[in-house]
Design a protein around this motif. Structure first.
Motif, mmCIF file in Angstrom:
data_model
loop_
_atom_site.group_PDB
_atom_site.id
_atom_site.type_symbol
_atom_site.label_atom_id
_atom_site.label_comp_id
_atom_site.label_asym_id
_atom_site.label_seq_id
_atom_site.Cartn_x
_atom_site.Cartn_y
_atom_site.Cartn_z
ATOM 1 N N ARG A 66 0.873 -1.185 0.000
ATOM 2 C CA ARG A 66 0.000 0.000 0.000
ATOM 3 C C ARG A 66 0.897 1.218 0.000
ATOM 4 N N SER A 67 0.826 1.998 -1.073
ATOM 5 C CA SER A 67 1.685 3.170 -1.224
ATOM 6 C C SER A 67 0.888 4.441 -0.979
ATOM 7 N N GLU A 68 1.552 5.403 -0.332
ATOM 8 C CA GLU A 68 0.908 6.679 0.000
ATOM 9 C C GLU A 68 1.491 7.780 -0.879
ATOM 10 N N PHE A 69 0.606 8.616 -1.411
ATOM 11 C CA PHE A 69 1.007 9.722 -2.262
ATOM 12 C C PHE A 69 0.277 10.996 -1.844
ATOM 13 N N ILE A 70 0.886 12.141 -2.137
ATOM 14 C CA ILE A 70 0.206 13.430 -2.095
ATOM 15 C C ILE A 70 0.080 13.903 -3.541
ATOM 16 N N LEU A 71 -1.146 14.205 -3.949
ATOM 17 C CA LEU A 71 -1.383 14.702 -5.301
ATOM 18 C C LEU A 71 -1.353 16.221 -5.297
ATOM 19 N N ILE A 72 -0.449 16.787 -6.075
ATOM 20 C CA ILE A 72 -0.410 18.231 -6.274
ATOM 21 C C ILE A 72 -0.732 18.458 -7.744
ATOM 22 N N GLY A 73 -1.926 18.966 -8.001
ATOM 23 C CA GLY A 73 -2.411 19.012 -9.378
ATOM 24 C C GLY A 73 -2.590 17.588 -9.878
ATOM 25 N N ASN A 74 -1.945 17.279 -10.994
ATOM 26 C CA ASN A 74 -2.015 15.917 -11.535
ATOM 27 C C ASN A 74 -0.812 15.063 -11.159
ATOM 28 N N GLU A 75 0.110 15.631 -10.369
ATOM 29 C CA GLU A 75 1.368 14.945 -10.077
ATOM 30 C C GLU A 75 1.348 14.259 -8.716
ATOM 31 N N PRO A 76 1.555 12.932 -8.673
ATOM 32 C CA PRO A 76 1.665 12.232 -7.387
ATOM 33 C C PRO A 76 3.080 12.301 -6.824
ATOM 34 N N TYR A 77 3.191 12.678 -5.563
ATOM 35 C CA TYR A 77 4.461 12.691 -4.837
ATOM 36 C C TYR A 77 4.410 11.567 -3.806
ATOM 37 N N MET A 78 5.383 10.678 -3.851
ATOM 38 C CA MET A 78 5.345 9.502 -2.985
ATOM 39 C C MET A 78 5.815 9.821 -1.572
ATOM 40 N N LEU A 79 5.109 9.264 -0.587
ATOM 41 C CA LEU A 79 5.503 9.383 0.809
ATOM 42 C C LEU A 79 6.203 8.121 1.299
ATOM 43 N N GLU A 80 5.558 6.960 1.066
ATOM 44 C CA GLU A 80 6.112 5.710 1.580
ATOM 45 C C GLU A 80 5.370 4.532 0.980
ATOM 46 N N MET A 81 5.881 3.333 1.232
ATOM 47 C CA MET A 81 5.205 2.089 0.866
ATOM 48 C C MET A 81 5.153 1.184 2.087
ATOM 49 N N ASN A 82 3.984 0.589 2.325
ATOM 50 C CA ASN A 82 3.807 -0.405 3.385
ATOM 51 C C ASN A 82 3.689 -1.778 2.743
ATOM 52 N N THR A 83 4.478 -2.736 3.208
ATOM 53 C CA THR A 83 4.429 -4.083 2.631
ATOM 54 C C THR A 83 3.675 -5.075 3.513
ATOM 55 N N THR A 84 3.301 -4.651 4.714
ATOM 56 C CA THR A 84 2.371 -5.432 5.531
ATOM 57 C C THR A 84 1.278 -4.478 6.010
ATOM 58 N N PRO A 85 0.412 -4.058 5.099
ATOM 59 C CA PRO A 85 -0.615 -3.079 5.472
ATOM 60 C C PRO A 85 -1.666 -3.694 6.387
ATOM 61 N N GLY A 86 -2.439 -2.820 7.023
ATOM 62 C CA GLY A 86 -3.505 -3.291 7.903
ATOM 63 C C GLY A 86 -4.485 -4.188 7.173
ATOM 64 N N LEU A 87 -4.960 -5.233 7.845
ATOM 65 C CA LEU A 87 -5.825 -6.227 7.202
ATOM 66 C C LEU A 87 -7.135 -6.445 7.957
ATOM 67 N N THR A 88 -7.533 -5.482 8.792
ATOM 68 C CA THR A 88 -8.831 -5.596 9.451
ATOM 69 C C THR A 88 -9.930 -5.244 8.455
ATOM 70 N N GLU A 89 -11.183 -5.487 8.850
ATOM 71 C CA GLU A 89 -12.301 -5.178 7.965
ATOM 72 C C GLU A 89 -12.330 -3.708 7.580
ATOM 73 N N GLU A 90 -11.861 -2.840 8.496
ATOM 74 C CA GLU A 90 -11.918 -1.398 8.255
ATOM 75 C C GLU A 90 -10.656 -0.860 7.580
ATOM 76 N N SER A 91 -9.624 -1.655 7.461
ATOM 77 C CA SER A 91 -8.347 -1.175 6.920
ATOM 78 C C SER A 91 -8.488 -0.783 5.447
ATOM 79 N N ILE A 92 -7.559 0.052 5.012
ATOM 80 C CA ILE A 92 -7.668 0.630 3.674
ATOM 81 C C ILE A 92 -7.565 -0.414 2.571
#
Length: 324
Positions: free
Chosen positions: A273-299
């Motif tokens: 699960r990768s996180e980005f900030i979109l400025i206009g049409n351009e995505p800027y990467m923050l980080e990548m999670n390789t064991t993301p949350g896996l609960t029913e409510e997780s992203i």
């Protein structure tokens, strides 16, 4: 014959309780008609198998087996639900590689690289993956607040370099707040990253290996009542997660393309699960999670549902991919 699946959860970091929740959801939804599922709790104090009555039996770390009565239990595959160390930083991946036991996460090198935010972003920079301006500090370094702020400006984010769930992160508005934020980050890690504030739309993109192919899941837009997407926003309901995100076609295509590009560049497998900030049409990467949350409510599970993939299928596919 049903495969024996060890679901590892817990870990050594501040994300221990969150990992236990994720692991229990995997245990709940894994198809018991197809798999024998076993909960394995990993902590600094002990590695144990937890049975249905919450009784504990020790795990033999030499071969990752459990003795139950007169029976020796060995595992065909490991489902990794540990957030943070040692499940997300490459240690467990290397351990299972040495033992020859398949597991659902990426390989140990990719786990170690992605867990280190500044190494990840530095690796991706030559490939055109944009990121915020940043300043790095190691514990014990001489600190020059003026030099830091000249590089990143105000406001800025101070983050523990190797931590998840927003532990050790602060948003700094004034120079006098900087040292306290640095001290907080060093409480979580001996390396920190200080980044310029990106004023845009925060989105999260799940990319997984599904039925032998790289699949980019629907994008989630993150809106929080707090100053940023911190622990409270993530786990205590102080945020709104909109899936699919309210983006233009160009924003959506650019973000999905970058997320897949990162996954492929790093030769990833399993969940991400990768996180980005979109400025206009351009995505800027923050980080990548390789064991993301896996609960029913997780992203990531939210995104999978929007793609028509329920939790039983999502978890079964991860095991199938690992075994193949």
């Amino acid at each position: 014959m049903k495969k024996n699946i060890a679901i590892i959860m817990g870990g050594y970091s501040s994300e221990y309780k969150i990992s236990i929740k994720s692991g229990n959801v995997v245990f709940k939804y894994l198809d018991k008609q197809k798999f024998n599922a076993y909960r394995i709790i990993i902590s600094k104090e002990k590695w144990v198998y937890l049975d249905e009555e919450e009784n504990e039996l020790p795990v033999n770390r030499h071969d990752f087996s459990v003795t139950i009565g007169n029976r020796l239990l060995r595992f065909d595959c490991v489902f990794n639900a540990i957030h943070g160390s040692p499940g997300e930083d490459g240690l467990m991946q290397a351990y299972f590689a040495l033992l020859g036991i398949p597991h659902t996460s990426c390989n140990h090198y990719q786990a170690a690289l992605t867990f280190n935010k500044r190494d990840l972003l530095s690796t991706l920079n030559p490939y055109g993956i944009k990121a915020a301006n940043s300043y790095y500090l190691n514990l014990g370094d001489t600190m020059d607040h003026d030099a830091i702020l000249e590089k990143v400006g105000l406001p800025c984010f101070v983050k523990a370099n190797k931590a998840g769930s927003s532990f050790g992160i602060s948003k700094v508005y004034k120079k006098k707040e900087l040292q306290a934020a640095i001290d907080k980050a060093f409480h979580e890690d001996d390396e920190i990253i200080i980044e310029s504030f990106l004023d845009g739309t925060e989105v999260s993109v799940g990319v997984i290996t599904f039925k032998g192919k790289t699949l980019v899941l629907p994008i989630t837009e993150i809106i929080t009542d707090n100053d940023f997407f911190d622990y409270e926003a993530k786990y205590e309901g102080k945020s709104k997660e909109i899936t699919p995100a309210r983006l233009t076609r160009s924003q959506e295509e650019n973000t999905m393309r970058q997320a897949k590009k990162v996954y492929d560049i790093l030769k990833m497998k399993g969940f991400s699960r990768s996180e980005f900030i979109l400025i206009g049409n351009e995505p800027y990467m923050l980080e990548m999670n390789t064991t993301p949350g896996l609960t029913e409510e997780s992203i990531l599970p939210q995104q999978a549902r929007k793609a028509g993939i329920g939790l039983p299928e999502l978890f079964e596919n991860a095991i199938t991919e690992a075994l193949e």
